[in-house]
Each structure stands twice: as C-alpha cells, then as structure tokens.
Design an enzyme around this catalytic site. Structure first.
Site, PDB file in Angstrom:
ATOM      1  N   GLU B  46       0.855  -1.180   0.000  1.00  0.00           N
ATOM      2  CA  GLU B  46       0.000   0.000   0.000  1.00  0.00           C
ATOM      3  C   GLU B  46       0.885   1.222   0.000  1.00  0.00           C
ATOM      4  O   GLU B  46       1.649   1.461   0.929  1.00  0.00           O
ATOM      5  CB  GLU B  46      -0.887   0.019   1.240  1.00  0.00           C
ATOM      6  CG  GLU B  46      -2.098  -0.844   1.087  1.00  0.00           C
ATOM      7  CD  GLU B  46      -2.883  -0.922   2.367  1.00  0.00           C
ATOM      8  OE1 GLU B  46      -2.975   0.090   3.085  1.00  0.00           O
ATOM      9  OE2 GLU B  46      -3.381  -2.012   2.651  1.00  0.00           O
ATOM     10  N   ASP B  57      -5.026   9.634  10.640  1.00  0.00           N
ATOM     11  CA  ASP B  57      -3.729   9.062  10.960  1.00  0.00           C
ATOM     12  C   ASP B  57      -3.157   9.566  12.273  1.00  0.00           C
ATOM     13  O   ASP B  57      -3.339  10.715  12.654  1.00  0.00           O
ATOM     14  CB  ASP B  57      -2.744   9.341   9.819  1.00  0.00           C
ATOM     15  CG  ASP B  57      -3.057   8.468   8.613  1.00  0.00           C
ATOM     16  OD1 ASP B  57      -2.933   7.241   8.754  1.00  0.00           O
ATOM     17  OD2 ASP B  57      -3.464   9.004   7.569  1.00  0.00           O
TER      18      ASP B  57
END
Ligand SMILES: Cc1ncc(COP(=O)(O)O)c(C=O)c1O
Lengths: 402, 260
Positions: B46, B57
């Site tokens: 990824e 995040d």
C-alpha cells in the site's frame, strides 16, 4: 434563511461529509437527532434561558451616530462584543454543550485558535457541568497565554496540538482524531460553520439568533430592512448569523469580509474566497487556500480568529451564487479601523471585527443607506497586538490625562 | 489481469500487506521500498501519497506525510516513480486523501493509475455518493479495484453499502481509533467476527494497530490477512530502507496457524 440538502450540500456542490469511516457513525448519530432536539420546547426553553441570563442577550443594535456622520449614512453596530466571554462564539458554545447534554454525552472537546471559542466553550461547560478538553496549537498557546489561563480557570483542560503547523487547523485535526477514539461519550463542539455535515448547519442555527434579533430590533424602531449587512469571515459563523434572516431578500446587500493578511497576492493571507479554490478540509468541500497539488497552505492574518485556510461551505455557495459580496482587508487596514472605532465611538473592537469596520471605508453609500456592521467581539484579547502597532499607526503621542 | 485479484484467487494462504508513505524517508525511496517488500515476500504493497491534513492518521504516519511533503513529494512525481516500478510484480494499492486527487482531476488521476498498473485504490475520506458519481465507472474501466473501511462503529446497514461497492477487499480498521494505536483483540473479538460473517465472499484485511507477529496471527483468524503500517514506518525510521532491514522486519510476520 438557508439550509443544506439532506447530504449536507449547499447548492449541490459545497459542504457534504468527507470523513473516514471511523468518524461516520459520530456524524450520523448527530445528524439523526440534532434537528429534533434543537427545535424541541424543552431545549429551546433551556437555551433561551442561558442566552438571556448567562450570555446577556439580546445584544444592543446600537445606532452609531458618530460613525453615521463620518460615512454619511445610518450605521448600526450589532454589539456581539457585549456577549459574555466577549464574542458571538458563546451563542454556539452554549447551544452545542446543551445539545450534548440532551444527547446524553459525558464529555466535551473543542478546538480553538486565538482562544475565543475555547473560552466560550469552557464557560458553557462550567455552567452546564460538563468536563471539557480544548485543543490548541502549541504555537497559539504561546501567542495567547491569557486565554489559556482563562480556559484553565474555568476548569477546562487545554491540550497542546503539536501536529502539522501547530495552529488552528491542526488543533481541529487533533480534536477530530480524539473524537474518533471516543464517539459514544464525547461531543465535539466545533467553533464555526465548518466541518462535516451537520456542523455547518448546526452552528448556523445557533448563530442565527444574531439576525433574528436584528429583525426584531429594527421593527421596534419602525425600520424595515437594512440596505447592507457587513461581517468578517473566518470560518463564517458570525457572518452567517448576521445574514441569515436576510438571505432571501435580494434588496439587502450582504458583505463578507475576509482577512487579506499582508495582501491577497502576498502568499500571506487568509482570504480563502478571494484566492482559494474549492477543496476538502475538515470534512467539507469549500473554498480553500491550497497549492496546485491540493496541499493546504498555512494562512496568515494579524487576527487569530480569521487565520483559517478554509471557509464555511455556505459562504462558498453564497459567493458563487453572487448572493454576497466578498471584500478583503489587509492587516494594517484592520488595525487602523480598530483605532478609529475607539476614538469615534468609544469601543475597542476585536481585530476580527475591525476587518468588517475597515470594509465600510471601501464601500460607497448613499444618504438613505442603513448599514449594519456585526461587531463580533471586543478587543481585550487583542491589546497585545494593538500595543505592538500603535507606533506604526501614529497613535503613540496620545495626550496623557494626568 | 489485475494482480490483486489474481492473488486473492488462491485462498489457501494468509496474506501480509505493508503500508508506507511515498517520499519518506527520502524522495527516491519509493522503488527501493517496493523492491524490498517484494523480495521479503510481502503479498501486496500500500503506497500512501501525502496530504497536509491526514485526519485518520496517528503521529507516526502524520510525521511521514509531513516529511514527504517537505521532501517535495507530489502526485505527479509519485506517478513518475511508479511508472518505473511497473516491472515489480508485487500488487500495488494506492492510498491517500481525496483532496490531492480532486486537484489533479479525477480522470487524470485514474488514467495515471492505469498507466502505472496500480491494482486498487483506498481513499478513506471518499463518501459513497461521491464514489458512485465520479469514481466507480472510470475505476471499473481502468481495472482499478475499490477498497472500503469498516470500523467497530459501522452499523449493519452501512456494511451492506460497503458490501455492494467493494470490488477489491474490505479494510477492517481494528479499533475506535486512528492509525498507530495498538489493537486489542479481546475487546474487538465480536466486531471481527461480525465482519467476517458479513463479508463471506470478499477478501478482508485487518489494518490499524498491527505491530507484532502475534497480533498478525490473531488478525489472520478473522481475515485473509493483515496490513502493517505505522510499525513498518517506525522500523525504517530507525533501521533504514535497505533490503536486509526490510527483510528483518517482515520476518516477524510469518503466519503460524499453530500459535493460535
Ligand atoms: C471576535 C471574533 N470574530 C470573528 C471570528 C471569526 O469566526 P467566524 O468567522 O466563525 O465568526 C472570531 C474567531 O475566533 C472571533 O473571535
């Protein structure tokens, strides 16, 4: 009046809810209940009680005679600066903390830039007995130590945001990240008409009290509609509050004033509508200061409350529909307007509100015009900035009274 | 054929995927990291493209986005690097936030993905209405698979929508949180089971919070495999991106059915 569609879009384009799945349920749950709660009698009773007796509403619609003489038209100031905690922010903070209570939430989180929304939220939480955490960029904490102390005195925990550029947009990111990790117990009180749907509408509903009062107050004076309403725009909450009742009346000119910072072409500006492009920040699509690669540009304004790279989606819509006029005011113009108001009307305005005042210098009025400037806040928090600039502006040699 | 689809055909093996942020630690590390992952036997990569405001995040990936932008990473540059990585057989998934994609233009972005032989897309802040309106048809045409996230708070009605739109795999975020927090399997057991039952024919991967081989093994009980992100980035922060460093890290994550 103006409402988004069921997915949170204004004019099918601006707004929406661009949030990761972890946040989806928080937003959905809020969306499901907020309208019913805030229009219920039980909520309205409580909210109106606190607006009146705690926040000090209604705020005066003050006929500023000296300003009127100066501009050759009738100027009214909507005195949001006289609200408890010093700005219109308390209208939203009280509404949302009360909403959180009605939703059975146990804790409040919020972001703040200069600290105005943080102080308002901390006050609302103290009086409504809710624990409260305020996220504030590390840099802003250093710049606004007095507001940090105010929040702490009011019982809030101030959490420094060390991510990104350590200012308002990062405090907002961190508040949202924290909300993700405790969606059941926590309500996030956003400070302006930004963020994912339903926040822009929710905050608009709470701030609309400003124009509802204006309407009543004008009626009491036997005056029909104003010709102009002028307000500064950071995220856009005081502006939409002042515009709200008049959006459907094309005869009323709505003037949104952005912070140009050091000039809209200087690269140090906060004028999202004037020089930004539509993009996504904090979960909604709206005008945004960004580079060609879609990275958000750090804004600049001498006024911390306008120092935000985005703007509420409702303003992007009104702007593209040409329903509002957008002006931008540079740091120094705002500072001059602030000093001017002090001398002319005996009012020390917040630097944000000074942008709205400066804008009327740039407009042409006719004798019969009736101009309302939304004086969103008072200048106590900005004394430090005023002190730093008085030399520049020739206000140094003030005759001493003693 | 889409390399990820081909990989998922063989259902006998548990899979490992690794997330990294392109442009970190240095601008030219993208291909080197992909090579290292392939050599170490990672099943798919990824590749994160950076955004100034990565809402979902935690601190580690935030720091990587920031550093990557400081290094000068852009989507155009990333695509030019990925064009040079087409010879690498490892399936490649692109992951990032919507705004950089919008500014590049959705059509152009998907075109570039096709040119660079990207296999799937993960855009965490892409709502379904927007996906249907602007992404679904051109992605299908370009042979790009879609990946959507579930979280412990995702309701069955919502899972149904996810099921309808997923052409790649379901990304099971492991906790009520953002990337980098450690997963608690005891607490999330019910949720993992629910997801497993809800998506019987669709590959599922557990991501967010997988830091150890033990956690990886546990995740594989509920899914076709797991994705390691923050832990990998922390490792290369300390030990670098050369292939022995990457191998050493990856070797911790070998599926061992006996250990459960
Ligand atoms: C006095 C004052 N006016 C205006 C603003 C700008 O916010 P908004 O555009 O949401 O009214 C702020 C924000 O802190 C403020 O404190």
């Amino acid at each position: 009046m103006i409402r988004p569609d069921k997915n949170g879009y204004y004019g099918k384009k601006f707004g929406g809810a661009f949030v990761p799945e972890m946040l989806y349920e928080n937003i959905r749950a809020l969306n499901e209940v907020y309208e019913e709660i805030i229009s219920s009698d039980a909520f309205r009773r409580e909210y109106e009680f606190y607006l009146k007796h705690f926040a000090g509403r209604p705020t005066p619609l003050y006929h500023a005679r000296n300003l009127s003489d100066r501009y050759g038209c009738t100027v009214f100031l909507k005195r949001e600066d006289l609200c408890h905690t010093g700005a219109h922010k308390i209208n939203n903070a009280l509404g949302q903390v009360l909403l959180a209570k009605f939703m059975g939430k146990k804790k409040i989180i919020a972001e703040t830039g200069a600290g105005q929304h943080g102080v308002a939220t901390a006050s609302a939480c103290a009086v409504l007995k809710m624990p409260c955490e305020i996220f504030m960029g590390q840099k802003d904490m250093e710049r606004q130590q007095l507001n940090v102390l105010r929040m702490q005195m009011l019982g809030a925990k101030v959490v420094p945001s060390c991510s990104g550029s350590m200012t308002l947009k990062d405090a907002t990111n961190d508040a949202i990240r924290t909300w993700i990790s405790d969606p059941e117990n926590t309500h996030y009180v956003i400070g302006s008409v930004v963020g994912p749907h339903p926040y822009p509408d929710l905050v608009t509903q709470f701030q609309s009290v400003i124009s509802k009062e204006i309407k009543l107050q004008l009626a009491e004076m036997g005056i029909d509609d104003p010709t102009h309403i002028v307000a500064c725009v950071g995220g856009g909450s005081n502006a939409i509050g002042a515009f709200y009742e008049y959006i459907g009346k094309p005869s009323v000119a709505l003037v949104a004033v952005e912070a140009a910072g050091k000039g809209i072409r200087s690269g140090q500006t906060a004028a999202s509508l004037s020089v930004g492009k539509p993009g996504i920040l904090h979960g909604s699509l709206s005008y945004l200061l960004q580079d060609d690669d879609g990275q958000v540009i750090e804004p600049h304004s001498v006024s911390a409350g306008l120092d935000y790279p985005g703007v509420g989606p409702v303003h992007s819509f009104l702007f593209e529909e040409k329903r509002c006029m957008v002006l931008s005011i540079e740091d120094e113009e705002a500072l001059r307007a602030a000093f001017m108001l002090c001398r002319t009307e005996g009012i020390i305005p917040a630097l944000e509100s000074a942008h709205a005042l400066a804008a009327i210098n740039k407009m042409d009025f006719r004798k019969g015009d009736l101009v309302i400037v939304n004086l969103s806040g008072r200048g106590d928090k900005d004394m430090h900035a005023y002190q730093n600039y008085k030399h520049l502006l020739g206000y140094e040699q003030t005759e001493s009274i003693i | 054929m889409n390399k990820l689809k081909a990989l998922f055909k063989d259902k006998t093996k548990k899979r490992l995927s690794v997330y990294f942020t392109a442009g970190y630690p240095s601008l030219s590390d993208t291909v080197r990291i992909l090579e290292g992952l392939q050599e170490s036997g990672v099943d798919f990569a990824e590749i994160g493209f950076p955004y100034s405001d990565p809402l979902a995040d935690g601190p580690v990936i935030q720091e990587c986005h920031k550093a990557s932008l400081r290094n000068g990473m852009t989507l155009e540059l990333l695509f030019s690097q990925l064009r040079d990585a087409r010879h690498l057989a490892i399936p490649k998934v692109l992951m990032g936030y919507l705004n950089p994609v919008l500014q590049m233009g959705i059509e152009k972005f998907i075109d570039r993905c096709r040119e660079c032989e990207i296999d799937a897309l993960i855009i965490p802040d892409l709502p379904f209405d927007f996906y249907e309106r602007y992404f679904s048809a051109p992605m299908n045409e370009a042979g790009l698979l879609s990946v959507f996230l579930t979280s412990p708070s995702t309701k069955p009605e919502r899972m149904e929508i996810i099921r309808q739109h997923t052409t790649g795999f379901v990304y099971i975020t492991s906790d009520h949180g953002i990337t980098g927090s450690s997963v608690n399997f005891e607490k999330q057991k019910k949720y993992f089971q629910k997801v497993r039952e809800f998506f019987p024919g669709i590959p599922k991967f557990v991501g967010f919070g997988i830091q150890t081989g033990e956690q990886y093994n546990l995740a594989c009980r509920y899914a076709e495999g797991a994705i390691v992100g923050s832990a990998f980035l922390k490792h290369i922060m300390e030990f670098g991106t050369h292939s022995t460093s990457i191998k050493k890290f990856i070797n911790q994550f070998r599926y061992d059915p006996g250990s459960n």
